[in-house]
Design an enzyme around this catalytic site. Sequence first.
Site, short mmCIF file in Angstrom:
data_model
loop_
_atom_site.label_atom_id
_atom_site.label_comp_id
_atom_site.label_asym_id
_atom_site.label_seq_id
_atom_site.Cartn_x
_atom_site.Cartn_y
_atom_site.Cartn_z
CB ILE A 17 -1.04 0.14 1.29
CG1 ILE A 17 -1.88 -1.31 1.23
CG2 ILE A 17 -1.81 1.24 1.19
CD1 ILE A 17 -2.72 -1.58 2.27
CB ILE A 65 9.05 2.78 12.80
CG1 ILE A 65 8.47 1.42 12.78
CG2 ILE A 65 8.62 3.57 11.27
CD1 ILE A 65 6.94 1.22 12.90
CG LEU A 86 0.89 3.40 4.82
CD1 LEU A 86 1.29 4.31 3.87
CD2 LEU A 86 -0.28 2.49 4.27
CB ALA A 87 6.29 1.17 8.75
CB THR A 137 -6.34 -3.99 9.63
OG1 THR A 137 -7.17 -5.13 9.04
CG2 THR A 137 -5.87 -4.27 10.94
CG ASP A 138 -11.42 -5.37 7.95
OD1 ASP A 138 -10.05 -5.69 7.93
OD2 ASP A 138 -12.24 -5.62 6.92
CD GLU A 139 -6.96 -9.33 9.39
OE1 GLU A 139 -6.38 -10.02 10.23
OE2 GLU A 139 -6.67 -9.48 8.02
CE1 TYR A 162 -1.03 -6.55 10.56
CE2 TYR A 162 -3.58 -7.53 10.23
CZ TYR A 162 -2.58 -6.68 9.92
OH TYR A 162 -2.83 -5.24 8.82
CE LYS A 166 -2.37 -2.05 11.64
NZ LYS A 166 -1.09 -1.24 11.06
CG LEU A 202 -6.79 -15.28 -1.49
CD1 LEU A 202 -6.34 -16.82 -1.01
CD2 LEU A 202 -8.33 -14.94 -1.20
N PRO A 217 -3.92 -23.43 -2.47
CG PRO A 217 -2.05 -22.64 -0.98
CD PRO A 217 -2.58 -22.80 -2.40
CG ASP A 293 -9.91 -22.81 8.57
OD1 ASP A 293 -9.33 -21.74 8.19
OD2 ASP A 293 -10.93 -22.77 9.10
N GLY A 296 -7.76 -19.61 14.39
CA GLY A 296 -8.28 -18.21 14.68
C GLY A 296 -8.84 -17.68 13.54
P1 NAD Z 1 3.53 -4.70 3.61
O1 NAD Z 1 3.87 -5.68 4.53
O2 NAD Z 1 3.54 -4.93 2.06
O3 NAD Z 1 4.46 -3.51 3.70
C1 NAD Z 1 4.89 -3.32 5.00
C2 NAD Z 1 6.25 -2.31 4.96
O4 NAD Z 1 6.72 -1.70 6.31
C3 NAD Z 1 7.47 -2.75 4.15
O5 NAD Z 1 7.76 -1.76 3.16
C4 NAD Z 1 8.28 -2.87 5.08
O6 NAD Z 1 9.87 -3.03 4.83
C5 NAD Z 1 7.94 -1.95 6.16
N1 NAD Z 1 8.31 -2.11 7.56
C6 NAD Z 1 7.99 -3.07 8.23
N2 NAD Z 1 8.59 -3.15 9.60
C7 NAD Z 1 9.35 -1.80 9.49
C8 NAD Z 1 9.93 -1.21 10.65
N3 NAD Z 1 10.16 -1.74 11.69
N4 NAD Z 1 10.31 0.19 10.10
C9 NAD Z 1 10.04 0.58 9.14
N5 NAD Z 1 9.42 0.07 8.12
C10 NAD Z 1 9.08 -1.26 8.12
O7 NAD Z 1 2.04 -4.22 4.20
P2 NAD Z 1 0.88 -3.42 3.37
O8 NAD Z 1 0.00 -4.66 2.89
O9 NAD Z 1 1.26 -2.52 2.39
O10 NAD Z 1 0.09 -2.62 4.64
C11 NAD Z 1 0.34 -1.26 5.05
C12 NAD Z 1 -0.32 -0.95 6.23
O11 NAD Z 1 -1.76 -0.98 5.96
C13 NAD Z 1 -0.17 -1.95 7.55
O12 NAD Z 1 -0.16 -0.93 8.40
C14 NAD Z 1 -1.39 -2.84 7.48
O13 NAD Z 1 -1.58 -3.08 8.83
C15 NAD Z 1 -2.42 -1.92 7.09
N6 NAD Z 1 -3.44 -2.67 6.13
C16 NAD Z 1 -3.12 -3.44 5.08
C17 NAD Z 1 -4.22 -4.00 4.59
C18 NAD Z 1 -3.91 -4.81 3.28
O14 NAD Z 1 -5.15 -5.46 2.76
N7 NAD Z 1 -2.69 -5.08 2.91
C19 NAD Z 1 -5.51 -3.65 4.74
C20 NAD Z 1 -5.82 -2.65 5.89
C21 NAD Z 1 -4.78 -2.01 6.45
O1 TDX Z 2 -2.88 -19.43 1.15
C1 TDX Z 2 -4.10 -18.85 1.52
N1 TDX Z 2 -5.16 -19.56 1.36
C2 TDX Z 2 -6.32 -18.93 2.12
O2 TDX Z 2 -7.61 -19.50 2.13
C3 TDX Z 2 -3.81 -17.27 1.84
C4 TDX Z 2 -2.63 -16.78 1.93
C5 TDX Z 2 -4.94 -17.06 2.64
N2 TDX Z 2 -6.27 -17.48 2.67
C6 TDX Z 2 -7.34 -16.99 3.10
C7 TDX Z 2 -7.15 -16.43 4.54
C8 TDX Z 2 -8.01 -15.41 4.58
O3 TDX Z 2 -9.61 -15.64 4.96
O4 TDX Z 2 -7.63 -15.83 2.31
C9 TDX Z 2 -8.08 -14.90 3.02
C10 TDX Z 2 -7.26 -13.57 2.92
O5 TDX Z 2 -5.92 -13.84 3.38
P1 TDX Z 2 -4.81 -12.81 3.49
O6 TDX Z 2 -4.25 -12.56 1.91
O7 TDX Z 2 -3.58 -13.68 4.35
O8 TDX Z 2 -5.32 -11.69 4.09
P2 TDX Z 2 -5.83 -11.34 5.65
O9 TDX Z 2 -5.50 -12.43 6.55
O10 TDX Z 2 -7.65 -11.32 5.26
O11 TDX Z 2 -5.42 -10.06 5.92
C11 TDX Z 2 -5.23 -9.08 5.20
O12 TDX Z 2 -6.25 -7.80 5.14
C12 TDX Z 2 -6.14 -7.26 6.32
C13 TDX Z 2 -3.90 -8.23 5.02
O13 TDX Z 2 -2.80 -9.27 5.11
C14 TDX Z 2 -3.87 -7.63 6.42
O14 TDX Z 2 -2.65 -6.73 6.31
C15 TDX Z 2 -4.95 -6.52 6.61
O15 TDX Z 2 -4.91 -5.90 7.92
#
Ligand code: NAD
Ligand code: TDX
Length: 369
Positions: A17, A65, A86-87, A137-139, A162, A166, A202, A217, A293, A296
């Site tokens: 992101i 950070i 975002l980190a 996140t909504d989680e 995780y 958060k 996923l 998977p 599965d 959690g």
């Molecule tokens: P990502 O894992 O792709 O990227 C995380 C980034 O943070 C990486 O570039 C990593 O190098 C950096 N990072 C990790 N630890 C660090 C540290 N200690 N100091 C500095 N940098 C560090 O994550 P993402 O999917 O892009 O998510 C970004 C943010 O959005 C996160 O806070 C996540 O919780 C939140 N978020 C993600 C999703 C999603 O679906 N991906 C949804 C809702 C919220």
């Molecule tokens: O191999 C897989 N098979 C599978 O069934 C993987 C990797 C995931 N899954 C399922 C688990 C979840 O129900 O798919 C769904 C999505 O999984 P992820 O992509 O791991 O996302 P999720 O666990 O929902 O969390 C994501 O959305 C919220 C992000 O990773 C988080 O950073 C964000 O906060």
Amino acid sequence: MEDEKSTILVTGGCGFIGSNFVRYLLQNRPGWKVINLDALTYAGNPANLAGLEDDPGYTFVHGDICDAGLLAEIFASHSINGVVHLAAESHVDRSIHGPMDFVRTNVEGTCRLLAAALKSWRRRGEPESFRFLHVSTDEVFGSLGPQGFFIESTAYDPSSPYSASKAAADHFVRAWHRTYGLPAIITNCSNNYGPYQFPEKLIPLMILNAAEGKQLPVYGDGSNVRDWLYVDDHCRALLLVLEKGRPGRTYAVGGGAEQTNLEVVRLICRLVDERLGRRPDQASQGLIRFVEDRPGHDLRYAIDSSRIRSELGWRPRHDFLSALGKTVDWYLDNPDWVESVRSGAYRNWIAANYGRRLAGEEEASGREP
Ligand code: NAD
Ligand code: TDX
């Protein structure tokens, strides 16, 4: 937020992101400056921002950070008037196997950043326009049953290390606002998808495995539901909240695109097969495997985004099927990027350019079934 000459500290800007957001910000707010602080963990890839190295509005700082000294230095040497945080360690499955990294970055790191931002904000006379935007996140809300939606006031009930980390970070952000007055805002967003997402999540994992004829998977019976949001729509929401959001407020951001995991995987199979011109007897749906599965595993996430829609005029512009198709195209069109993140080859680039490797890292790789 000041309209002109804004200088924004983005943390985690080399992640999924983060990299989309940095590009979005520089394209949509010419004249603004971005300082990107990223530790370049396995999930942070400088290639995600290739081409920006020579942009005068862009500065990259390789660092953590949790490093209070570095944060003080960054705030002292730039007139930062917004932070977009975002980190994070972001993958639920990794948090199950190694929760302490999540506590360190997501909880301690957020608190260190809050402390540094507060100090700088105070030193500059507590400007009303300063913003600390914490991207969450909504989680944090746990799991929904078949009915209902998360809203901003839903009680916190995180299931995984995780989401617990958060949730803790969210509480600290609120505490810094209520106790010290820091103009902080939180967004709680649903699952994102789009270009540059690390192929442990996923959607990219399934696209690449389907394309390569590897097993797909699906955890449990595939009936878990996620509310998918295209990353551009999320970036637009973040910039809007940064500029127009009210300090102390939370905004829930969702795609309004609920899908079961099995539906998502089947759609991906269809899209990949179409792109690769496969015959019906070669259909990748045959690669789906129901596996053990996730412990959690939250059943369902779905967000009611009424607040950000009515107060700030945001709504997602991308519909799920066409944006998923664009995402499939991006992964199929960028085999070099895929190869570099899977092999960890970009780690060598980091070592050469920044002269150090981070300790204790796993090899970066897409997970194989
Ligand atoms: P990502 O894992 O792709 O990227 C995380 C980034 O943070 C990486 O570039 C990593 O190098 C950096 N990072 C990790 N630890 C660090 C540290 N200690 N100091 C500095 N940098 C560090 O994550 P993402 O999917 O892009 O998510 C970004 C943010 O959005 C996160 O806070 C996540 O919780 C939140 N978020 C993600 C999703 C999603 O679906 N991906 C949804 C809702 C919220
Ligand atoms: O191999 C897989 N098979 C599978 O069934 C993987 C990797 C995931 N899954 C399922 C688990 C979840 O129900 O798919 C769904 C999505 O999984 P992820 O992509 O791991 O996302 P999720 O666990 O929902 O969390 C994501 O959305 C919220 C992000 O990773 C988080 O950073 C964000 O906060």
